[in-house]
Design a protein around this motif. Structure first.
Motif, mmCIF file in Angstrom:
data_model
loop_
_atom_site.group_PDB
_atom_site.id
_atom_site.type_symbol
_atom_site.label_atom_id
_atom_site.label_comp_id
_atom_site.label_asym_id
_atom_site.label_seq_id
_atom_site.Cartn_x
_atom_site.Cartn_y
_atom_site.Cartn_z
ATOM 1 N N VAL A 374 -29.982 -24.211 -58.684
ATOM 2 C CA VAL A 374 -29.888 -23.471 -57.421
ATOM 3 C C VAL A 374 -29.321 -24.367 -56.323
ATOM 4 O O VAL A 374 -28.355 -24.013 -55.634
ATOM 5 N N ILE A 375 -29.908 -25.547 -56.151
ATOM 6 C CA ILE A 375 -29.503 -26.420 -55.049
ATOM 7 C C ILE A 375 -28.090 -26.954 -55.237
ATOM 8 O O ILE A 375 -27.287 -26.982 -54.288
ATOM 9 N N SER A 376 -27.734 -27.373 -56.442
ATOM 10 C CA SER A 376 -26.380 -27.899 -56.665
ATOM 11 C C SER A 376 -25.322 -26.829 -56.420
ATOM 12 O O SER A 376 -24.249 -27.114 -55.873
ATOM 13 N N THR A 377 -25.632 -25.593 -56.786
ATOM 14 C CA THR A 377 -24.679 -24.494 -56.561
ATOM 15 C C THR A 377 -24.503 -24.222 -55.071
ATOM 16 O O THR A 377 -23.371 -24.062 -54.588
ATOM 17 N N LEU A 378 -25.611 -24.164 -54.330
ATOM 18 C CA LEU A 378 -25.521 -23.929 -52.889
ATOM 19 C C LEU A 378 -24.740 -25.036 -52.197
ATOM 20 O O LEU A 378 -23.866 -24.769 -51.357
ATOM 21 N N ALA A 435 -33.818 -19.828 -51.139
ATOM 22 C CA ALA A 435 -32.786 -20.540 -51.898
ATOM 23 C C ALA A 435 -32.373 -19.733 -53.126
ATOM 24 O O ALA A 435 -31.175 -19.611 -53.440
ATOM 25 N N ILE A 436 -33.339 -19.178 -53.830
ATOM 26 C CA ILE A 436 -33.033 -18.379 -55.015
ATOM 27 C C ILE A 436 -32.271 -17.114 -54.628
ATOM 28 O O ILE A 436 -31.319 -16.703 -55.316
ATOM 29 N N LEU A 437 -32.651 -16.487 -53.516
ATOM 30 C CA LEU A 437 -31.970 -15.283 -53.054
ATOM 31 C C LEU A 437 -30.500 -15.569 -52.744
ATOM 32 O O LEU A 437 -29.604 -14.811 -53.142
ATOM 33 N N LYS A 438 -30.237 -16.680 -52.049
ATOM 34 C CA LYS A 438 -28.852 -17.033 -51.716
ATOM 35 C C LYS A 438 -28.067 -17.406 -52.977
ATOM 36 O O LYS A 438 -26.878 -17.097 -53.095
ATOM 37 N N LYS A 440 -28.524 -16.144 -55.937
ATOM 38 C CA LYS A 440 -28.213 -14.875 -56.622
ATOM 39 C C LYS A 440 -27.021 -14.187 -55.970
ATOM 40 O O LYS A 440 -26.158 -13.621 -56.633
ATOM 41 N N LYS A 441 -26.952 -14.217 -54.634
ATOM 42 C CA LYS A 441 -25.829 -13.607 -53.937
ATOM 43 C C LYS A 441 -24.517 -14.285 -54.305
ATOM 44 O O LYS A 441 -23.504 -13.633 -54.564
ATOM 45 N N ILE A 442 -24.552 -15.625 -54.322
ATOM 46 C CA ILE A 442 -23.351 -16.382 -54.670
ATOM 47 C C ILE A 442 -22.923 -16.095 -56.103
ATOM 48 O O ILE A 442 -21.715 -15.985 -56.397
ATOM 49 N N GLN A 443 -23.893 -15.925 -56.990
ATOM 50 C CA GLN A 443 -23.589 -15.651 -58.400
ATOM 51 C C GLN A 443 -23.216 -14.201 -58.636
ATOM 52 O O GLN A 443 -22.841 -13.829 -59.753
ATOM 53 N N GLY A 444 -23.330 -13.367 -57.601
ATOM 54 C CA GLY A 444 -22.992 -11.951 -57.762
ATOM 55 C C GLY A 444 -24.027 -11.177 -58.536
ATOM 56 O O GLY A 444 -23.737 -10.119 -59.118
ATOM 57 N N ILE A 445 -25.262 -11.689 -58.545
ATOM 58 C CA ILE A 445 -26.344 -11.012 -59.253
ATOM 59 C C ILE A 445 -26.926 -9.936 -58.357
ATOM 60 O O ILE A 445 -27.250 -10.189 -57.196
ATOM 61 N N SER A 446 -27.045 -8.714 -58.853
ATOM 62 C CA SER A 446 -27.571 -7.613 -58.051
ATOM 63 C C SER A 446 -29.004 -7.884 -57.679
ATOM 64 O O SER A 446 -29.777 -8.436 -58.451
#
Length: 447
Positions: A374-378, A435-438, A440-446
């Motif tokens: 999560v953190i590395s992706t953000l 952090a998890i919510l953001k 998911k948004k970046i990953q395009g997860i509904s």
């Protein structure tokens, strides 16, 4: 160092000296510090940040918020007990300057309340994830644009330094951040040095670092006001600890040693019979056997032993501090207070069991893996957007991200370091769930 300076009521931007004897006794400056911290949004977000078990859905497991409140309570007691003895030893503190024993407790309580305010999501694994992004991940590409100390700030991203930034950083309409007293800021800073050189000595104050390059000048002002002893070279910024920092640290050590152990028992990660034996070894001189054997549940038995253990270690820490007070004032005390405890063996037994059964449990490991991703992706996505914008190379996706997060719209006058640190700071302020919510948004997860 001397206590008159160390108990400074000065706040950022003050022109006139604040005198203790002129304080409103119904709401002292040091108590104002506590209030400002507890009402801050950054403190409130600790209710959804990991203490031991990431993303735990169990209501009796501690979060950073409950841990911080408990550390503050223990710290207040430590400070008051030490303060009472110091007022006896240095009566002029009271007769001439107006200081009371409770002032010491208020300073330690406020500093202890804020001690984890800079921790990123997912506990210490969050700090490591940020650091590794710059050491071995996509953040490595920015190394050539940073000074050695700026780069080290990011590679060893430190929650303590981030906490100092949170409570002192000026924002539009909010100069000096929370504007805490310098005494509280000094007690808060466990590691009064910059990120380089790393561990120049074995002194506990040199174990990590306590402020980013962005807050270096402000910390120098704090250190000068408090009369902290300079320990670094001419080119390095390093000071002796504020003496009350030892009490803040002891309060934290007491709570995580005993209460993380308690969480492990309540979660079933540590067998009750095995665990109670370790706690009893710590409190065998104060336990009321008749009362103890009347307790019928695991939770009641553990709670009783926990209370005795905390009280035992409070008394021990106070005695050690007072026995070594002059060494502490002269920076000749190089360990934590409990490292000198006669209960060191029992404390280490408890910590080792917690490490094996709780901190390294499969549940913790699995959720830390999630936290790393999560953190590395953000960091990857936000850093790229911020830097691309500064180079006039922002994509439509970058623009959308920055539009949705105003905090990342930095001025063009900000350096690459300030922008990257700003991204890290923004991510660090997110709760675990945010952090998890953001992510998911970046990953395009509904959602």
């Amino acid at each position: 160092m001397n206590w008159e300076q160390l108990l400074s009521l000065k706040r950022y931007g003050d022109i006139n000296k604040r005198l203790r004897k002129e304080q409103d006794e119904t709401r002292l400056g040091f108590e104002v510090d506590y209030d400002r911290i507890i009402f801050s949004s950054e403190f409130r977000s600790l209710q959804d940040k990991t203490q031991v078990i990431p993303l735990s859905q169990t209501d009796f497991v501690h979060t950073r918020l409950t841990h911080s409140l408990e550390v503050s309570v223990v710290g207040r007691t430590l400070g008051r007990k030490v303060g009472a003895k110091l007022i006896e030893k240095y009566p002029h503190l009271q007769t001439i300057h107006g200081y009371q024993a409770n002032d010491f407790g208020a300073i330690v309580a406020a500093a202890a309340l804020a001690h984890d305010i800079g921790n990123p999501p997912f506990g210490h694994s969050g700090e490591k994830a940020i650091g590794e992004f710059f050491k071995t991940g996509q953040g490595l590409q920015y190394k050539s644009q940073l000074t050695a100390k700026e780069y080290q700030d990011l590679c060893d991203f430190e929650g303590n330094a981030n906490g100092f930034k949170i409570v002192t950083e000026s924002r539009s309409g909010k100069e000096g951040g929370l504007r805490l007293s310098y005494a509280t800021l000094g007690a808060f800073t466990k590691y009064p040095k910059e990120s380089l050189p790393k561990k120049p000595t074995s002194h506990i104050a040199d174990k990590k670092y306590g402020f980013f390059q962005s807050e270096k000048n402000l910390f120098l002002d704090v250190a000068t006001e408090l009369g902290l002893l300079k320990t670094g070279s001419k080119t390095d910024c390093s000071f002796a600890r504020h003496p009350l920092t030892y009490l803040v640290e002891a309060a934290d050590d007491i709570c995580y040693t005993i209460i993380d152990f308690e969480d492990g028992i309540n979660l079933g990660l540590i067998q009750e019979e095995f665990a109670l034996e370790y706690l009893i070894n710590l409190v065998k001189h104060s336990i009321n056997s008749k009362k103890y054997h009347k307790l019928s549940t695991t939770q009641d038995r553990v709670s009783y032993l926990r209370a005795l253990a905390i009280n035992t270690l409070i008394q021990e820490a106070v005695e050690i501090f007072l026995d070594h007070e002059e060494d502490i004032l002269n920076n000749n005390f190089s360990t934590g207070l409990l490292d000198k405890s006669k209960y060191e063996a029992q404390i280490n037994d408890i910590i080792n069991i917690s490490i094996k059964n709780v901190y390294k449990s499969q549940e913790v490991i699995d959720k830390e893996i999630v936290g790393y991703k999560v953190i590395s992706t953000l960091l990857d996505v936000y850093s790229a957007a911020v830097i691309n914008k500064s180079l006039n190379q922002a994509s439509n996706y970058d623009a959308l991200l920055l539009k949705s997060i105003p905090e990342l719209n930095f001025s063009e006058s900000n350096s690459t370091y300030q922008k990257l640190l700003g991204v890290c700071h923004y991510v660090s302020l997110l709760s675990d769930s945010q952090a998890i919510l953001k992510f998911k948004k970046i990953q395009g997860i509904s959602l």
